[in-house]
Design a protein around this motif. Structure first.
Motif, PDB file in Angstrom:
ATOM      1  N   CYS A 199       0.824  -1.220   0.000  1.00  0.00           N
ATOM      2  CA  CYS A 199       0.000   0.000   0.000  1.00  0.00           C
ATOM      3  C   CYS A 199       0.854   1.264   0.000  1.00  0.00           C
ATOM      4  CB  CYS A 199      -0.962   0.003   1.192  1.00  0.00           C
ATOM      5  SG  CYS A 199      -2.128  -1.371   1.190  1.00  0.00           S
ATOM      6  N   VAL A 200       1.879   1.252  -0.860  1.00  0.00           N
ATOM      7  CA  VAL A 200       2.729   2.431  -1.036  1.00  0.00           C
ATOM      8  C   VAL A 200       2.836   2.702  -2.530  1.00  0.00           C
ATOM      9  CG1 VAL A 200       4.051   2.007   1.072  1.00  0.00           C
ATOM     10  CG2 VAL A 200       4.853   1.038  -1.100  1.00  0.00           C
ATOM     11  N   THR A 201       3.495   3.793  -2.896  1.00  0.00           N
ATOM     12  CA  THR A 201       3.643   4.117  -4.305  1.00  0.00           C
ATOM     13  C   THR A 201       4.775   3.312  -4.925  1.00  0.00           C
ATOM     14  OG1 THR A 201       5.229   5.916  -3.946  1.00  0.00           O
ATOM     15  CG2 THR A 201       2.874   6.467  -3.828  1.00  0.00           C
ATOM     16  N   GLU A 202       4.715   3.169  -6.243  1.00  0.00           N
ATOM     17  CA  GLU A 202       5.770   2.462  -6.956  1.00  0.00           C
ATOM     18  C   GLU A 202       7.101   3.208  -6.813  1.00  0.00           C
ATOM     19  OE1 GLU A 202       6.408   0.409 -11.376  1.00  0.00           O
ATOM     20  OE2 GLU A 202       4.504   1.377 -10.829  1.00  0.00           O
ATOM     21  N   LYS A 203       7.049   4.525  -6.755  1.00  0.00           N
ATOM     22  CA  LYS A 203       8.263   5.325  -6.573  1.00  0.00           C
ATOM     23  C   LYS A 203       8.921   5.008  -5.233  1.00  0.00           C
ATOM     24  CE  LYS A 203       9.949  10.104  -6.616  1.00  0.00           C
ATOM     25  NZ  LYS A 203       9.558  11.533  -6.786  1.00  0.00           N
ATOM     26  N   THR A 204       8.104   4.825  -4.205  1.00  0.00           N
ATOM     27  CA  THR A 204       8.636   4.467  -2.884  1.00  0.00           C
ATOM     28  C   THR A 204       9.298   3.105  -2.922  1.00  0.00           C
ATOM     29  OG1 THR A 204       6.965   5.795  -1.742  1.00  0.00           O
ATOM     30  CG2 THR A 204       8.006   4.038  -0.478  1.00  0.00           C
ATOM     31  N   VAL A 205       8.685   2.170  -3.635  1.00  0.00           N
ATOM     32  CA  VAL A 205       9.271   0.824  -3.752  1.00  0.00           C
ATOM     33  C   VAL A 205      10.620   0.896  -4.449  1.00  0.00           C
ATOM     34  CG1 VAL A 205       9.014  -1.460  -4.797  1.00  0.00           C
ATOM     35  CG2 VAL A 205       7.053  -0.365  -3.700  1.00  0.00           C
ATOM     36  N   LYS A 206      10.701   1.659  -5.537  1.00  0.00           N
ATOM     37  CA  LYS A 206      11.968   1.808  -6.250  1.00  0.00           C
ATOM     38  C   LYS A 206      13.055   2.344  -5.328  1.00  0.00           C
ATOM     39  CE  LYS A 206      10.142   2.438 -10.931  1.00  0.00           C
ATOM     40  NZ  LYS A 206      10.042   3.350 -12.102  1.00  0.00           N
ATOM     41  N   PHE A 207      12.685   3.290  -4.469  1.00  0.00           N
ATOM     42  CA  PHE A 207      13.635   3.862  -3.509  1.00  0.00           C
ATOM     43  C   PHE A 207      14.135   2.780  -2.558  1.00  0.00           C
ATOM     44  CE2 PHE A 207      14.256   5.697   0.748  1.00  0.00           C
ATOM     45  CZ  PHE A 207      15.321   6.541   0.493  1.00  0.00           C
ATOM     46  N   HIS A 208      13.216   1.969  -2.037  1.00  0.00           N
ATOM     47  CA  HIS A 208      13.599   0.903  -1.097  1.00  0.00           C
ATOM     48  C   HIS A 208      14.440  -0.170  -1.789  1.00  0.00           C
ATOM     49  CE1 HIS A 208      11.443   2.561   2.211  1.00  0.00           C
ATOM     50  NE2 HIS A 208      10.228   2.317   1.721  1.00  0.00           N
ATOM     51  N   VAL A 209      14.081  -0.530  -3.016  1.00  0.00           N
ATOM     52  CA  VAL A 209      14.846  -1.534  -3.752  1.00  0.00           C
ATOM     53  C   VAL A 209      16.280  -1.051  -3.969  1.00  0.00           C
ATOM     54  CG1 VAL A 209      15.106  -2.725  -5.965  1.00  0.00           C
ATOM     55  CG2 VAL A 209      12.858  -2.617  -4.869  1.00  0.00           C
TER      56      VAL A 209
END
Length: 204
Positions: free
Chosen positions: A158-168
């Protein structure tokens, strides 16, 4: 022709040989490069010649040892398509790689698993690096190791794809490897070898 028919893919260049391929990639900076199985050595050439080389999809693979397939994954190959695969699998592989995922034809998954069991896949990740991750990063890592794309991870958390990219990006930096495929292979190898380190998702 096949790729050009897909509205989600833009073919920006074609190359007749390895030298031209390196030149085209340097000029056009594509997101993905599609290579015939006989041109796999070009992956290493692109790594040397082009800063931030594109991810590669290799198609037309007929017979390959687990060790050789592991070598490709250790490079920047994120999609492998068997010679007997349907044409649509090439499109699926390109889309998967474009969305930061990976793709392997069912005919090649057995070979990949053999590489993991034999320890041929990259083992340069010390499992203790997970202690350096935040709780959220550990959750992203767990979902990433299940083969989920950034979009699917974003939906699950339940987060944005941009946030996921940052975490990855943070997870890769802390792990010491440069690609998702390398990280998944290394974590899979460790889990297979030791069997006691769960990759279950953690809540944020």
């Amino acid at each position: 022709m096949l790729l050009s028919q897909d509205p989600g893919i833009s073919v920006v260049a074609e190359a007749a040989d390895e030298r031209q391929a390196v030149q085209r990639v340097a000029e056009c900076r594509p997101d993905v490069v599609l290579l015939e199985a006989g041109l796999t050595e070009l992956v290493q050439e692109l790594d040397r010649a082009v800063p931030n080389p594109p991810a590669a999809v290799v198609y037309g693979i007929e017979a390959m040892t687990p060790e050789r397939l592991a070598d490709l994954v250790r490079g920047n190959v994120r999609g492998v398509v068997h010679r007997a695969a349907a044409h649509d699998d090439v499109i699926h592989a390109v889309h998967a790689v474009l969305h930061d995922g990976g793709f392997a034809s069912p005919e090649l998954t057995g070979c990949l698993l053999q590489a993991v069991r034999a320890g041929s896949m990259p083992l340069g990740v010390d499992h203790r690096f997970r202690e350096l991750l935040t709780e959220r990063e550990n959750g992203v890592l767990s979902l990433l190791c299940q083969g989920l794309s950034n979009k699917a991870i974003a939906a699950a958390l339940c987060v944005t794809e941009k946030t996921v990219k940052f975490h990855v990006s943070n997870v890769l930096a802390k792990s010491g490897v440069s690609t998702r495929a390398q990280l998944i292979a290394a974590m899979g190898s460790f889990t297979t070898a030791h069997g006691r380190h769960s990759l279950g998702a953690q809540s944020a």
